[in-house]
Scaffold this motif. Sequence first.
Motif, PDB file in Angstrom:
ATOM      1  N   ILE A   1     -64.256  -7.868   3.804  1.00  0.00           N
ATOM      2  CA  ILE A   1     -64.592  -8.818   2.530  1.00  0.00           C
ATOM      3  C   ILE A   1     -65.725  -7.863   1.603  1.00  0.00           C
ATOM      4  N   VAL A   2     -65.307  -8.012   0.675  1.00  0.00           N
ATOM      5  CA  VAL A   2     -66.269  -7.348  -0.379  1.00  0.00           C
ATOM      6  C   VAL A   2     -67.097  -8.575  -1.089  1.00  0.00           C
ATOM      7  N   ALA A   3     -68.190  -8.397  -1.280  1.00  0.00           N
ATOM      8  CA  ALA A   3     -69.124  -9.396  -1.876  1.00  0.00           C
ATOM      9  C   ALA A   3     -70.516  -8.672  -2.168  1.00  0.00           C
TER      10      ALA A   3
ATOM     11  N   SER B   1     -66.409   2.626  -5.922  1.00  0.00           N
ATOM     12  CA  SER B   1     -64.861   2.757  -5.546  1.00  0.00           C
ATOM     13  C   SER B   1     -64.343   3.396  -4.336  1.00  0.00           C
ATOM     14  N   GLU B   2     -65.193   4.725  -4.163  1.00  0.00           N
ATOM     15  CA  GLU B   2     -64.892   5.539  -3.014  1.00  0.00           C
ATOM     16  C   GLU B   2     -65.233   5.062  -1.742  1.00  0.00           C
ATOM     17  N   ILE B   3     -66.442   4.192  -1.724  1.00  0.00           N
ATOM     18  CA  ILE B   3     -66.951   3.612  -0.682  1.00  0.00           C
ATOM     19  C   ILE B   3     -65.841   2.473  -0.140  1.00  0.00           C
ATOM     20  N   VAL B   4     -65.495   1.866  -1.151  1.00  0.00           N
ATOM     21  CA  VAL B   4     -64.373   0.568  -0.836  1.00  0.00           C
ATOM     22  C   VAL B   4     -63.275   1.365  -0.168  1.00  0.00           C
ATOM     23  N   SER B   5     -62.596   2.121  -0.954  1.00  0.00           N
ATOM     24  CA  SER B   5     -61.419   2.865  -0.601  1.00  0.00           C
ATOM     25  C   SER B   5     -61.436   3.306   0.881  1.00  0.00           C
ATOM     26  N   GLN B   6     -62.688   4.082   1.295  1.00  0.00           N
ATOM     27  CA  GLN B   6     -62.625   4.645   2.814  1.00  0.00           C
ATOM     28  C   GLN B   6     -62.936   3.624   3.686  1.00  0.00           C
TER      29      GLN B   6
ATOM     30  N   ARG C   1     -59.141  -4.126  -6.447  1.00  0.00           N
ATOM     31  CA  ARG C   1     -57.796  -3.744  -6.367  1.00  0.00           C
ATOM     32  C   ARG C   1     -57.731  -2.279  -6.887  1.00  0.00           C
ATOM     33  N   LEU C   2     -58.402  -1.913  -7.923  1.00  0.00           N
ATOM     34  CA  LEU C   2     -58.417  -0.608  -8.333  1.00  0.00           C
ATOM     35  C   LEU C   2     -58.615   0.507  -7.361  1.00  0.00           C
ATOM     36  N   ALA C   3     -59.585   0.136  -6.652  1.00  0.00           N
ATOM     37  CA  ALA C   3     -60.120   1.016  -5.489  1.00  0.00           C
ATOM     38  C   ALA C   3     -59.430   1.046  -4.304  1.00  0.00           C
TER      39      ALA C   3
ATOM     40  N   VAL D   1     -55.220  -7.575  -1.466  1.00  0.00           N
ATOM     41  CA  VAL D   1     -56.443  -8.147  -2.020  1.00  0.00           C
ATOM     42  C   VAL D   1     -56.405  -9.536  -2.363  1.00  0.00           C
ATOM     43  N   GLU D   2     -57.142 -10.438  -1.620  1.00  0.00           N
ATOM     44  CA  GLU D   2     -57.117 -11.959  -1.948  1.00  0.00           C
ATOM     45  C   GLU D   2     -58.601 -12.243  -2.618  1.00  0.00           C
ATOM     46  N   LEU D   3     -58.628 -13.458  -3.065  1.00  0.00           N
ATOM     47  CA  LEU D   3     -59.991 -13.892  -3.568  1.00  0.00           C
ATOM     48  C   LEU D   3     -60.347 -15.236  -2.990  1.00  0.00           C
TER      49      LEU D   3
END
Length: 352
Positions: free
Chosen positions: A249-251, A286-291, A314-316, A323-325
Amino acid sequence: MNKVLMKGNEALAEGALRAGCEAFFGYPITPSSEIAEYMARKFPLIGGTFLQAESELAAINMVYGASATGKRVMTASSGPGISLKQEGISFIAEAELPCLIVNVSRGGPGLGGIQPAQSDYFQATRGGGHGDYRIMVLAPSSVQEMMDLAMESFELADHYRIPVMLMAEGTLGQMMEPVIPREKVTQFPDKPWATTGCRGRKPNIVNTLHLGADEIEQRNIHLQNKYKEIGEKESRGETFLVEDADLVIVAFGLMSRIVKKAVMEARRNGVKAGLIRPVTLWPFPSEIVSQATQNAKRVLTAEISMGQMIEDVRLAVNGRVPVELYGRVGLVPGPGEITAQIMDIAHREGWL
């Protein structure tokens, strides 16, 4: 140092003072008004300048003028007020003038209401005004960080000669928590570009008008090179239990605290969940999200909006995982609500 119970807006204002802020120009709007009130009480005691301008447009142009003299200056507002400041913010960004801009966010669009929201994400991270420019955007998640990131914002602004926005939800501006007051900043960078009078040197000129095609292109290339450097060096984020997570989860901001508790509850119920908290919204980590999503089966963004940060996520992720919201507006969901959403996804995907 002993802790002090402080409201978020007041902790932010105190942090700005401890960072050496010498002037505040603004126009009151809830839920940010305590920042202006705090500055109005404090500045007369320390020789600073507080001015309630006749409008948001006037306030941001006063910030331009004061910053051009090399002073640490700031303004604070909320969604509609920030919209009115956008022309001035574009001018400040082009002139490479450091300053702190605070957005204690409210619901929208339109006049909206004073309920908390994160729906100014696009406005903040995409520049918001005209032209190819960026500003740095930091998102605190606690009253302590309201102080700490306000102080750090001035350092970043001076280092890169860029406006820095601190964006916090209205709830965070109004809530009270114990804070450890930080030491006052006593050393400040030289600003040889400032318009401080030119006796003994060539005059400095702060200008954003470039009529020649080659001149304006070179100016934009210079700015983009700076933004690239900031993107490479200053993107920041935190992770929590993402190593084995099926659902990440990203917040950001206040929502990240709620999600963190929901993640722990979900794990107690057998679902491997984890959290990524962006600290800088621009540059986005973005790199943190990607990894951190390399081994995830699904990604969920939790936002107090109808979905804006999800585009950067989504870009990352770059299509590796769906990816859901989960978005709400006008209220802050509780941990139980987020936990229920996590469990619904787990049952739907057959993880339980």
